[in-house]
Design an enzyme around this catalytic site. Structure first.
Site, PDB file in Angstrom:
ATOM      1  N   THR A 152     -39.964   6.160  -6.850  1.00 50.29           N
ATOM      2  CA  THR A 152     -39.821   6.443  -5.420  1.00 50.29           C
ATOM      3  C   THR A 152     -40.089   7.928  -5.200  1.00 50.29           C
ATOM      4  OG1 THR A 152     -38.387   6.144  -3.482  1.00 50.29           O
ATOM      5  CG2 THR A 152     -37.297   6.797  -5.526  1.00 50.29           C
ATOM      6  N   ASN A 153     -39.789   8.453  -4.034  1.00 54.18           N
ATOM      7  CA  ASN A 153     -39.956   9.890  -3.782  1.00 54.18           C
ATOM      8  C   ASN A 153     -38.775  10.408  -2.985  1.00 54.18           C
ATOM      9  OD1 ASN A 153     -40.556   9.623  -0.864  1.00 54.18           O
ATOM     10  ND2 ASN A 153     -42.368   8.534  -1.624  1.00 54.18           N
ATOM     11  N   ARG A 154     -38.789  11.671  -2.636  1.00 54.36           N
ATOM     12  CA  ARG A 154     -37.604  12.314  -2.061  1.00 54.36           C
ATOM     13  C   ARG A 154     -37.518  12.243  -0.537  1.00 54.36           C
ATOM     14  NH1 ARG A 154     -37.694  17.923  -5.116  1.00 54.36           N
ATOM     15  NH2 ARG A 154     -35.987  18.356  -3.681  1.00 54.36           N
ATOM     16  N   ALA A 192     -43.170   7.851   3.879  1.00 51.57           N
ATOM     17  CA  ALA A 192     -43.842   8.414   2.708  1.00 51.57           C
ATOM     18  C   ALA A 192     -43.960   7.291   1.671  1.00 51.57           C
ATOM     19  CB  ALA A 192     -43.033   9.583   2.160  1.00 51.57           C
TER      20      ALA A 192
END
Ligand code: CTP
Length: 397
Positions: free
Chosen positions: A208-210, A275
């Site tokens: 995943t991402n932030r 995102a």
């Protein structure tokens, strides 16, 4: 301050939810509104007028019979841009529906021709009772707006049917929507995507991402306040949206693409603030992968580029807004993305600038148009940035 200088009148009737109305006054004041409070006699038994006086910074009225204020009910009813009734008890709704005018608040309501927003609060069986239903129906026919009641604990204990007054934040949002809608976004169908997506490696591990989802949620709320019909498609996020926003939760980039594709043919404005993860594991293990000695190499495949992939599904004339979080030469990269993904606007921010990007409550953005126009928004809260983006969107509609 989105309600700067707007005049509201808060009518408080006698229910235990009165304590939440104190918080409502704070929320409305924080948004910049001028709030006059009128209380029924019953309300003053729960909360003293001085509390509302301190919170609103204005004198509180409780009676028709104050010397020198004999015609105040007519004047007050006319001056307020919006009357909010919170809590609106069964008794207040009944008296208003029947046109009784036996105290200051009901006299004002009878004289009122402008908008009224009521937040009912009562025992759940009182709310379900036939007389209450018919009073609410007759007030709705008169043009009154309602928020709630919600389901949740009542003074008498737990309940699984509506009765409890909506939370002050939700009532304040509905009040803001009544005051702020009417611009180009009014009635338009807006889809906002928000947050990261998550690609499973195995049943417990993900890529995943932030992204926190904050920017997308603030955009969805701001569009809703401007009168839009808002669908929010959100990846995993700790943010929550109120009940006015149709929220769809998704997990992976493919799922986000599919949910969005279903809606695009009927969407007037798409704001793609999500995102999405660009890569997913080539194979998803069905069982947790045990730790091995030595290193592990994961094979990744690219996920769909949603904006490019769904271009042909866009409703004719749809306005498409993308986001670009870049590091270094952000404007040039943003403009290239705007063209590549066939966007009308792109909101560019530089992830390395302090106060911008992921996991913070603020942002600094440049909004690039299809032609070479550019709008810069300096450091501000994500709620303020959302308003600035929607100002640009509305100017394009
Ligand atoms: N986006 C998308 N589908 C993806 C990834 C991103 O539709 N799989 C959207 C984002 O929601 C955003 C815009 O495309 O509105 C730009 O996102 P970004 O991650 O900056 O673009 P990428 O195409 O992934 O480009 P790169 O990672 O190379 O910068």
């Amino acid at each position: 301050m989105r309600l700067a200088g707007r005049r509201l009148l808060l009518g408080v009737s006698g229910g235990i939810a009165c304590y939440k109305s104190c918080i409502l006054v704070r929320r409305l004041r924080e948004a910049g509104a001028l709030v006059d409070v009128v209380m029924t006699r019953g309300a003053t038994r729960f909360v003293r007028p001085v509390t509302f006086e301190a919170l609103s910074g204005r004198p509180v009225r409780t009676s028709l019979w104050t010397r020198g204020e004999a015609l105040d009910h007519v004047r007050l009813a006319e001056e307020a841009e919006l009357i909010v009734l919170a809590p609106a008890t069964a008794d207040l709704l009944a008296r208003a529906a029947l046109g009784l005018a036996d105290d200051l608040l009901t006299s004002m309501l009878l004289a009122r021709s402008g908008p009224v927003l009521a937040a009912p609060a009562m025992n759940d069986r009182m709310f379900a009772a036939a007389p209450t239903r018919s009073h609410i129906a007759s007030l709705a026919a008169r043009g009154w707006h309602f928020v709630g009641p919600a389901i949740g604990p009542l003074a008498e204990g737990e309940s699984d049917t509506p009765g409890r007054m909506s939370e002050p934040e939700e009532i304040a949002e509905h009040a803001a929507r009544l005051l702020l809608s009417g611009g180009p976004l009014q009635g338009s169908r807006v889809v906002v995507t928000a947050g990261p997506t998550r690609e499973a490696i195995d049943p417990v591990r993900v890529i995943t991402n932030r992204s926190s989802g904050k920017m997308g949620y603030r955009l969805a709320e701001a569009a809703w306040r401007r009168g839009a019909l808002v669908t929010l498609i959100s990846g995993p996020s700790s943010e929550t949206a109120h009940s006015g926003i149709n929220t769809i939760r998704v997990e992976s980039t493919a799922e986000l693409r599919d949910r969005l594709a279903e809606r695009l043919p009927e969407t007037d404005v798409l704001i793609m603030a999500a995102a999405p993860a660009d890569y997913a594991p080539a194979n998803r293990a069905t069982e947790k992968t045990p730790r091995q000695s030595g290193n592990l190499t994961l094979a990744l495949v690219s996920t769909p580029d949603i904006l490019s992939d769904t271009k042909s599904l866009r409703k004719a004339g749809m306005l498409t807004v993308g986001f670009a979080l870049e590091t270094g030469d952000a404007l040039a990269k943003g403009r290239a993305k705007l063209e590549r993904k066939d966007l009308d606007l792109i909101v560019v921010n530089d992830a390395l600038q302090p106060g911008a990007g992921f996991e913070v409550d603020t942002n600094i953005v440049s909004i690039l148009h299809k032609d070479s126009r550019q709008t810069n928004v300096s450091l501000a809260s994500k709620a303020q940035i959302a308003e600035a983006i929607l100002d640009v969107v509305e100017a394009e509609l």
